[in-house]
Motif scaffolding. Structure first.
Motif, PDB file in Angstrom:
ATOM      1  N   HIS A 158     -14.986 -24.315  -6.768  1.00 45.68           N
ATOM      2  CA  HIS A 158     -14.370 -24.076  -8.068  1.00 45.68           C
ATOM      3  C   HIS A 158     -13.685 -22.712  -8.113  1.00 45.68           C
ATOM      4  O   HIS A 158     -12.727 -22.510  -8.860  1.00 45.68           O
ATOM      5  N   PHE A 159     -14.193 -21.787  -7.314  1.00 45.73           N
ATOM      6  CA  PHE A 159     -13.659 -20.430  -7.342  1.00 45.73           C
ATOM      7  C   PHE A 159     -14.080 -19.688  -6.086  1.00 45.73           C
ATOM      8  O   PHE A 159     -15.186 -19.859  -5.590  1.00 45.73           O
ATOM      9  N   GLU A 160     -13.158 -18.867  -5.588  1.00 50.87           N
ATOM     10  CA  GLU A 160     -13.497 -17.972  -4.488  1.00 50.87           C
ATOM     11  C   GLU A 160     -12.983 -16.580  -4.835  1.00 50.87           C
ATOM     12  O   GLU A 160     -11.814 -16.398  -5.178  1.00 50.87           O
ATOM     13  N   ALA A 161     -13.872 -15.595  -4.766  1.00 53.00           N
ATOM     14  CA  ALA A 161     -13.532 -14.222  -5.138  1.00 53.00           C
ATOM     15  C   ALA A 161     -12.904 -13.480  -3.967  1.00 53.00           C
ATOM     16  O   ALA A 161     -12.847 -13.978  -2.840  1.00 53.00           O
ATOM     17  N   LEU A 162     -12.427 -12.289  -4.256  1.00 51.59           N
ATOM     18  CA  LEU A 162     -11.831 -11.459  -3.211  1.00 51.59           C
ATOM     19  C   LEU A 162     -12.830 -11.226  -2.082  1.00 51.59           C
ATOM     20  O   LEU A 162     -14.033 -11.129  -2.319  1.00 51.59           O
ATOM     21  N   PRO A 163     -12.346 -11.073  -0.849  1.00 45.29           N
ATOM     22  CA  PRO A 163     -13.241 -10.714   0.253  1.00 45.29           C
ATOM     23  C   PRO A 163     -13.894  -9.354  -0.026  1.00 45.29           C
ATOM     24  O   PRO A 163     -13.317  -8.492  -0.685  1.00 45.29           O
ATOM     25  N   SER A 164     -15.104  -9.179   0.488  1.00 53.97           N
ATOM     26  CA  SER A 164     -15.862  -7.952   0.219  1.00 53.97           C
ATOM     27  C   SER A 164     -15.122  -6.690   0.651  1.00 53.97           C
ATOM     28  O   SER A 164     -15.233  -5.644   0.003  1.00 53.97           O
ATOM     29  N   ASP A 165     -14.372  -6.779   1.770  1.00 52.52           N
ATOM     30  CA  ASP A 165     -13.718  -5.560   2.260  1.00 52.52           C
ATOM     31  C   ASP A 165     -12.578  -5.098   1.363  1.00 52.52           C
ATOM     32  O   ASP A 165     -12.069  -3.983   1.519  1.00 52.52           O
ATOM     33  N   ARG A 166     -12.167  -5.932   0.387  1.00 57.77           N
ATOM     34  CA  ARG A 166     -11.127  -5.539  -0.555  1.00 57.77           C
ATOM     35  C   ARG A 166     -11.689  -4.969  -1.852  1.00 57.77           C
ATOM     36  O   ARG A 166     -10.949  -4.446  -2.689  1.00 57.77           O
ATOM     37  N   ILE A 167     -13.011  -5.096  -2.045  1.00 56.44           N
ATOM     38  CA  ILE A 167     -13.614  -4.726  -3.322  1.00 56.44           C
ATOM     39  C   ILE A 167     -13.372  -3.267  -3.705  1.00 56.44           C
ATOM     40  O   ILE A 167     -12.941  -2.991  -4.836  1.00 56.44           O
ATOM     41  N   PRO A 168     -13.645  -2.288  -2.844  1.00 59.77           N
ATOM     42  CA  PRO A 168     -13.484  -0.886  -3.277  1.00 59.77           C
ATOM     43  C   PRO A 168     -12.081  -0.582  -3.799  1.00 59.77           C
ATOM     44  O   PRO A 168     -11.926   0.056  -4.854  1.00 59.77           O
ATOM     45  N   GLU A 169     -11.053  -1.032  -3.089  1.00 61.72           N
ATOM     46  CA  GLU A 169      -9.677  -0.756  -3.508  1.00 61.72           C
ATOM     47  C   GLU A 169      -9.349  -1.449  -4.824  1.00 61.72           C
ATOM     48  O   GLU A 169      -8.765  -0.848  -5.734  1.00 61.72           O
ATOM     49  N   ASP A 170      -9.743  -2.729  -4.934  1.00 67.73           N
ATOM     50  CA  ASP A 170      -9.408  -3.473  -6.147  1.00 67.73           C
ATOM     51  C   ASP A 170     -10.215  -2.997  -7.351  1.00 67.73           C
ATOM     52  O   ASP A 170      -9.718  -3.027  -8.478  1.00 67.73           O
ATOM     53  N   MET A 171     -11.440  -2.569  -7.137  1.00 63.31           N
ATOM     54  CA  MET A 171     -12.220  -2.044  -8.259  1.00 63.31           C
ATOM     55  C   MET A 171     -11.681  -0.693  -8.722  1.00 63.31           C
ATOM     56  O   MET A 171     -11.706  -0.391  -9.922  1.00 63.31           O
ATOM     57  N   THR A 172     -11.191   0.108  -7.810  1.00 66.17           N
ATOM     58  CA  THR A 172     -10.551   1.369  -8.210  1.00 66.17           C
ATOM     59  C   THR A 172      -9.345   1.081  -9.086  1.00 66.17           C
ATOM     60  O   THR A 172      -9.132   1.722 -10.135  1.00 66.17           O
ATOM     61  N   ARG A 173      -8.581   0.075  -8.698  1.00 64.04           N
ATOM     62  CA  ARG A 173      -7.406  -0.297  -9.480  1.00 64.04           C
ATOM     63  C   ARG A 173      -7.806  -0.876 -10.834  1.00 64.04           C
ATOM     64  O   ARG A 173      -7.171  -0.596 -11.862  1.00 64.04           O
ATOM     65  N   PHE A 174      -8.876  -1.697 -10.838  1.00 60.74           N
ATOM     66  CA  PHE A 174      -9.347  -2.274 -12.100  1.00 60.74           C
ATOM     67  C   PHE A 174      -9.827  -1.182 -13.063  1.00 60.74           C
ATOM     68  O   PHE A 174      -9.478  -1.179 -14.249  1.00 60.74           O
TER      69      PHE A 174
END
Length: 370
Positions: A158-174
């Motif tokens: 039903h859903f797949e989230a961002l890969p873990s290695d992208r989390i720090p960059e995307d959370m900084t942007r969020f």
């Protein structure tokens, strides 16, 4: 079809703001009514109102995730957290954790969002857990973070989230987006914040509860004070619609439909909060009016009925239930109930074995919120 985070323009969401204008106006108007009414509630009574409202939200946000908590334990934990008197009782780590997070959200609603705040919330929610690799930090596992259903050999994703290695960059942007988006209308900002965070899904567990807290933080910041909103209550009452709308809007960046749904849910939550606030004020007035006029059994039963909330006991209060709560005899229960009707605390309906009793709040209710 690619997931939202796989689109080239991620995370630039698009929407038709004209479809939200009437909803935003209604939210602002009703928020003003609630804020004005709260100013007239005595400080000691306001503490009880706040604790009751936060308790309801803490229990419901956990229930959405399938975790059933004891309401009295969560409330006792919150009362201690706010330095108020609370009975001694066993409180589980999960009950303590969600109470701590909701208290922190209430106290620091106006503080900028940051990694440290989110990590603290996560540690609180995961209190007592030892089955996760990452507590108080973003997920690091290499396996895809997916929501699936169906048989193991042929699951439906039903859903797949961002890969873990992208989390720090995307959370900084969020986080940067969240802290610079306060010019957006309240419902729009809260809706984007919740969907944006859930799409990233940065933690191993607890994303739904933290995502709803972020939405409430956005609303409180927009109003300049705590919303005391029953958002999780509204979501839990129509949980299938919540998950369906999340699923429908995780494959694209045009999110007008999501924002309309989430705005309507917030307004429903606001309506319930108004009813609950009215109900709690009426409770205070009723007990004040009956002070010294009712016995301990009657007081215990009325308090138990109020704990059920505005909906009350399913099917009403029966004489048998009165006996069960108080441990008294049937003749005494009959006299006690008749006395509560005479004093205007209860309304009686039906006859004989169909007799039921309901809280009578008409004369103690306030019209300030309606």
């Amino acid at each position: 079809m690619p997931w939202s985070w796989e689109h080239q323009d991620w995370p630039v969401f698009t929407y038709d703001k004209t479809k939200l204008e009437a909803l935003e106006a209604r939210f602002q108007k009703q928020s003003g009514i609630v804020i004005g009414a709260l100013k007239h509630v005595p400080a000691d009574q306001k503490d009880d109102l706040v604790i009751t409202l936060i308790t309801s939200e803490a229990v419901k946000t956990s229930e959405i995730e399938g975790e059933i908590l004891n309401r009295e334990s969560v409330q006792a934990s919150l009362r201690r957290n706010f330095g108020l008197g609370a009975p001694d009782r066993r409180i589980t780590p999960a009950e303590q954790g969600v109470a701590d997070m909701m208290a922190a959200l209430y106290r620091t609603y106006d503080a900028p969002l940051c990694d440290a705040m989110l990590f603290d919330w996560h540690r609180m929610l995961m209190k007592g857990r030892n089955d996760l690799a990452d507590i108080g930090g973003y997920r690091t596992h290499s396996e895809p973070m997916q929501v699936v259903s169906g048989p193991i050999l042929a699951p439906k994703v039903h859903f797949e989230a961002l890969p873990s290695d992208r989390i720090p960059e995307d959370m900084t942007r969020f986080i940067d987006w969240f802290n610079s988006s306060d010019a957006l209308p309240p419902l729009t900002r809260a809706g984007i914040a919740h969907l944006y965070f859930e799409t990233i899904h940065p933690f191993e567990d607890g994303n739904g509860r933290i995502g709803r807290a972020i939405a409430e933080k956005a609303l409180s910041q927009s109003l300049g004070q705590q919303t005391l909103l029953a958002l999780s209550h509204a979501i839990q009452s129509k949980k299938k619609a919540y998950y369906l709308n999340l699923e429908q809007h995780n494959k694209g960046l045009e999110i007008t439909g999501w924002l309309e749904y989430f705005a309507a849910t917030i307004l429903e939550a606001q309506d319930y909060s108004v009813r609950l606030l009215d109900f709690l004020i009426a409770k205070t007035r009723l007990f004040d009016r009956l002070h010294g006029q009712i016995n301990e059994r009657q007081n215990k039963v009325l308090a138990r009925m109020f704990r059920e909330g505005p909906e009350g006991f399913t099917g009403g209060l029966s004489a048998d239930k009165y006996i069960s709560i108080t441990g008294t005899t049937r003749p005494t229960a009959t006299r006690d109930l008749a006395d509560l009707v005479t004093k205007g605390a209860l309304i009686r309906t039906g006859e004989r074995r169909y007799t039921r009793y309901w809280l009578n709040l008409a004369q103690d209710n306030t019209t300030a919120l309606t």
